[in-house]
Design a protein around this motif. Structure first.
Motif, short mmCIF file in Angstrom:
data_model
loop_
_atom_site.label_atom_id
_atom_site.label_comp_id
_atom_site.label_asym_id
_atom_site.label_seq_id
_atom_site.Cartn_x
_atom_site.Cartn_y
_atom_site.Cartn_z
N THR A 72 46.92 66.90 66.54
CA THR A 72 46.49 67.84 65.51
C THR A 72 45.97 69.08 66.22
O THR A 72 45.51 69.01 67.36
N SER A 73 46.02 70.23 65.58
CA SER A 73 45.61 71.48 66.21
C SER A 73 44.09 71.53 66.34
O SER A 73 43.36 71.43 65.34
N GLN A 74 43.62 71.71 67.59
CA GLN A 74 42.18 71.78 67.86
C GLN A 74 41.91 72.77 68.97
O GLN A 74 42.75 72.97 69.87
N LYS A 355 46.01 68.71 49.62
CA LYS A 355 45.00 69.30 50.51
C LYS A 355 44.50 68.31 51.55
O LYS A 355 44.02 68.70 52.61
N ALA A 356 44.60 67.03 51.24
CA ALA A 356 44.05 66.03 52.15
C ALA A 356 45.10 65.37 53.03
O ALA A 356 44.80 64.96 54.15
N HIS A 402 48.63 62.31 58.17
CA HIS A 402 47.40 62.96 58.60
C HIS A 402 46.48 63.13 57.38
O HIS A 402 46.93 63.51 56.30
N TYR A 403 45.19 62.88 57.63
CA TYR A 403 44.21 62.95 56.54
C TYR A 403 43.05 63.84 56.96
O TYR A 403 42.56 63.77 58.11
N THR A 404 42.59 64.69 56.05
CA THR A 404 41.45 65.57 56.32
C THR A 404 40.54 65.60 55.10
O THR A 404 40.99 65.82 53.97
N SER A 405 39.25 65.33 55.37
CA SER A 405 38.24 65.47 54.32
C SER A 405 37.01 66.11 54.95
O SER A 405 37.02 66.47 56.12
N LEU A 411 44.57 60.17 61.44
CA LEU A 411 45.97 59.92 61.15
C LEU A 411 46.26 58.44 61.31
O LEU A 411 45.52 57.69 61.95
N MET A 412 47.36 58.02 60.74
CA MET A 412 47.89 56.68 60.92
C MET A 412 49.40 56.80 60.97
O MET A 412 49.98 57.77 60.45
#
Length: 876
Positions: A72-74, A355-356, A402-405, A411-412
């Motif tokens: 993921t972008s970091q 969004k998530a 990918h999941y974002t909250s 991710l899985m």
């Protein structure tokens, strides 16, 4: 993708930036290691973007670098991972043409090449894999545009049209494809875009008749919906080693590749990237030179080796010594040949579900064919040659969610990999081998002569002795291997509060492999050698048999069947091969084996972010390299299967920006245990893949950037890595040192044991200390931006293999590289004059070996001498 492109372009060595373009950044990699001291190694830095060539900057600012180390972008400074990131612009500015050049800029990273281009590999933190045996998997995973490459030498695109490179150090047991024990290298190529200024053409011209031409450009087929990119290169040069027999040069370059891509973005939430690539290589590689000959033992008077024999008729071979090593000359009956063809097709689909949640799918097919031919006696006597012809096809499928909250991101996914390997390996005796055997084994001639005399006396009633080792005998084996691997994985970042983040990751991997192998021996009078040890030639039994036959004939009686059977093995062609003591020519039954294995690996990391400029972290990670099947010809008594290699690593690190001083320091310390290390061990008759035991690796790593003034910057990379065998009971014994001195290996437990304990010894090929520094200075010539750069690289001493033979020791060395760059902004052009190893330092390239059937002789691979040239690059 553009934001990532822009961010990564700030990541490495800036050489052609304008005078005040000091907005630099460090490609950081934490300070990996534990318990000892450290040195500095050179770390690259980043360029803002290609248009920055004509846009001066006046700030002394450390740049923001985006990496994909955790899929993921970091921001690099926020990632609790030991990672070095290089941008495509870094590669251009440092004239890094292949992965071997990257050693200057990545701590604790090694790239080495041995008998052939196929026999190349990487190492990270002292752990790597280099073997012509295709049963090995790599300790360092290689991924190009998210697709796993089974053989590291499959990367033959000369680092052309690269967006970014990331080198991750430490076990990668959660997120990355095949789950590797030492680390991973990921390459991302430039994606298609709708940008009107997204093309380049480049020419590199240098000594040894180097000419490399490359180009790439994007085309907008449907505005903002469909874009295409085509890129490719062709590279040719002479080598720096001369084969005096043929007049050809070795280690030459003759390779090319082309890549075509489509990027389809029908909506803002969907993108589909299709990549097709093809590359080929046809080179004379690799040249090994005499590091120690065996004309005469150094410390034992009157002891002569095979070189003394080869100097004489009928061979009249050209023999070199250690004093000739840096003449870069050899003489071979056949120059080494390496051919490769690499092609593939991949599709990546990215979908923003909401969004998530985001979905990523990468599907890929790859085919890799290689053909290597090596003169395995490494002389111009016509003795032995080996040919390795292999074909590999693989399919992989990765799906990630990918999941974002607000408080959780992660991710899985699932990963599937299937590969078929089909190879043939032939060792063939050449025209001089029969004479060589007769001269090298004089003790066997009286026995053969006695059988011939009896044959003459009996007018042929008793058959004469057959040819012991007829030339033109081929010892062939083939292997067909099928492999299926499936993995389930997940990693989550738990944002405990504004300062602390807990990362947890887990991966389950299942591996299934099967191998079918066939072995054969064919030659003049030979249609396979007997596999029954009771029928193998035995000198003692034959002598008794001859005596009994002679006694019976003297008494006018017929010889007994027992007496005739005792000499019968010497009456079959090829009997001499049983006395060579080499598994490569010993008969063995066909092979049909299966391997089924599963592993659970993962990671736990705790990151502390006390302020915007500081990150500290501690992590524990496990990784694993799948077990495998030995595709070589080995003794029937040895198992063709070896177990998985497992690693456990603890690491602490800190990343800190001293913004007011323009300084960035990223450091890490690590401690790693490798269990069931997979090693190639000399058994006394040949080489076998086995689980050697345990290795302990501990060390420290540092990457630093200092923006000294508005026109000068310094980058540094340092590592100290202690990699030692904690337990290795059945390791390779000293060969050359013992032959020359009579001093036995202190690790030998039993007098006649072909194995020796390597407990406590250093892991071969790897320096304990490395240091690189790069100084860049930016100025103007008239109104044109320019820069001057100098690299310093120190590499510590190494043992040239895992035996730690005192004769296979290479001292430390230091290299300097220089570059001067001029930019012509109005033409979008850049000119770089460069030289590598500018002071022409002589050094050994970290690898050496004992020559087959020539005890006491060592060959090694020299490092490249000074090279120089000019790069012309046009952006459009």
């Amino acid at each position: 993708m553009k934001s990532l492109t822009h961010a990564l372009s700030c990541n490495s060595l800036s050489i052609s930036t304008p005078q005040n373009a000091i907005t630099r950044c460090l490609c950081s990699s934490p300070f990996v290691a534990s318990i000892v001291s450290s040195t500095l190694a050179l770390a690259p830095h980043a360029h803002a973007d290609e248009n920055a060539l004509s846009t001066p900057h006046n700030k002394k600012t450390l740049e923001h670098i985006v990496v994909q180390a955790q899929k993921t972008s970091q921001n690099l400074q926020d990632v609790p991972v030991a990672v070095t990131a290089l941008s495509g612009q870094d590669l251009v500015e440092t004239v890094s043409r292949d992965v071997f050049d990257l050693q200057n800029y990545v701590p604790a990273f090694g790239a080495f090449q041995n008998q052939s281009v196929t026999n190349s590999g990487f190492s990270i933190r002292g752990i790597g894999t280099s073997s012509q045996n295709f049963g090995f998997e790599s300790s360092v995973g290689l991924y190009v545009d998210g697709v796993y490459r089974a053989r590291q030498n499959a990367l033959i695109n000369d680092l052309v049209d690269i967006e970014s490179i990331e080198v991750l150090r430490g076990p990668q047991g959660t997120l990355f494809g095949k789950n590797t024990a030492a680390g991973a290298m990921t390459l991302t190529t430039v994606a298609p875009s709708h940008d009107e200024r997204d093309g380049f053409a480049e020419a590199i011209i240098g000594n040894d008749n180097l000419v490399r031409l490359s180009a790439g450009s994007s085309f907008s087929l449907i505005d903002d919906v469909l874009a295409m990119r085509v890129s490719g290169f062709s590279s040719h040069s002479d080598g720096f080693i001369t084969d005096e027999r043929s007049g050809q040069t070795l280690n030459n370059r003759n390779r090319s590749a082309i890549k075509a891509q489509l990027l389809y973005t029908p909506t803002a939430d969907i993108s589909v990237r299709l990549i097709a690539d093809y590359g080929e290589l046809d080179e004379r590689c690799c040249g090994a030179l005499t590091f120690q000959n065996n004309i005469q033992a150094n410390d034992i008077a009157g002891k002569f080796g095979t070189d003394a024999l080869l100097l004489q008729p009928p061979f009249n071979a050209t023999i070199y010594g250690r004093d000739n090593f840096y003449d870069y000359k050899t003489s071979l009956s056949q120059t080494p040949l390496s051919k490769m063809e690499d092609k593939g097709l991949s599709v990546q689909v990215d979908v923003a579900l909401n969004k998530a949640w985001d979905l990523v799918s990468i599907s890929a097919y790859r085919a890799f064919d290689s053909l290597d031919t090596v003169d395995t006696d490494f002389s111009d006597a016509d003795l032995l040659t080996a040919t390795n012809d292999a074909k590999q096809q693989s399919f992989s499928q990765e799906i990630r969610l990918h999941y974002t909250s607000e408080n959780v991101r992660g991710l899985m996914g699932v990963y599937y990999y299937s590969q078929n390997l089909d190879l043939t390996f032939d060792t063939t005796t050449q025209d001089d081998f029969s004479a060589f055997f007769n001269a090298a084994a004089p003790d066997l001639l009286p026995l053969a002569n006695a059988i011939n005399e009896l044959s003459a006396v009996t007018s042929g009633f008793i058959a004469p002795a057959a040819a012991p080792a007829p030339s033109g005998t081929a010892f062939a084996h083939s292997a067909y291997q099928e492999q299926d691997s499936i993995a389930l994985f997940s990693q989550l970042d738990w944002l405990l509060n504004s300062d602390f983040t807990l990362t947890t990751g887990l991966r389950y991997t299942r591996e299934e492999k099967s191998i079918i192998g066939a072995y054969d021996e064919q030659g003049p009078g030979i249609d396979g050698l007997t596999q029954d040890p009771a029928q193998w030639p035995n000198v003692g039994r034959a002598v008794v048999g001859l005596q009994n036959i002679a006694a019976a004939l003297a008494e006018g009686q017929a010889p007994t069947a027992q007496s005739l059977n005792a000499i019968a093995p010497f009456q079959r062609a090829g009997w001499g091969y049983f006395f060579l003591g080499s598994a490569a020519v010993m008969p063995r039954p066909d092979l049909n084996e299966e391997l089924d294995d599963s592993q659970l690996t993962g990671t736990v990391k705790l990151a502390y972010h006390p302020n915007d400029n500081t990150l500290t972290y501690a992590s524990f990670a496990t990784g694993y390299k799948a077990g495998g099947t030995n595709t070589d010809r080995i003794l029937p008594s040895l198992s063709p299967l070896f177990d998985a290699e497992k690693s456990r690593s603890a690491e602490i690190g800190i990343k800190h920006d001293f913004e007011e001083y323009g300084v960035r320091v990223n450091a890490a310390a690590h401690y790693t245990q490798i269990s069931d290390f997979q090693a190639t061990t000399f058994t006394g008759t040949g080489f076998n893949l086995q689980n050697a035991g345990d290795i302990i690796v501990k060390g420290i790593e540092l990457e630093a950037t200092w923006l000294m003034t508005e026109s000068t910057e310094l980058h540094a990379v340092a590592s100290r890595t202690l990699a030692n065998f904690d337990e290795f009971k059945r390791g390779t014994c000293w060969v050359a040192y013992t032959w020359h001195t009579g001093i036995d290996d202190p690790g030998r437990v039993e007098p006649n044991d072909p194995f020796c304990s390597r407990d406590g010894d250093r892991v071969g090929f790897e320096p304990q200390n490395s240091l690189s520094l790069m100084l860049n200075h930016y100025f103007e010539v008239g109104s044109y931006p320019a820069s001057a750069s100098i690299d310093y690289q120190y590499t510590g001493d190494v043992f040239l293999d895992d035996a730690n033979d005192p004769y296979k020791y290479a001292d430390d060395f230091s290299l300097f590289n220089v570059r001067v760059s001029f930019t012509i902004p109005q033409w979008g052009s850049e000119i770089i004059a460069w030289s590598r190893n500018v002071f022409d330092k002589e050094y050994v390239a970290r690898s050496g070996f004992d020559v087959p059937v020539q005890t006491g002789k060592i060959m090694a691979y020299p490092g490249a001498p000074r090279s120089f040239g000019v790069t012309f690059r046009k952006s459009f």
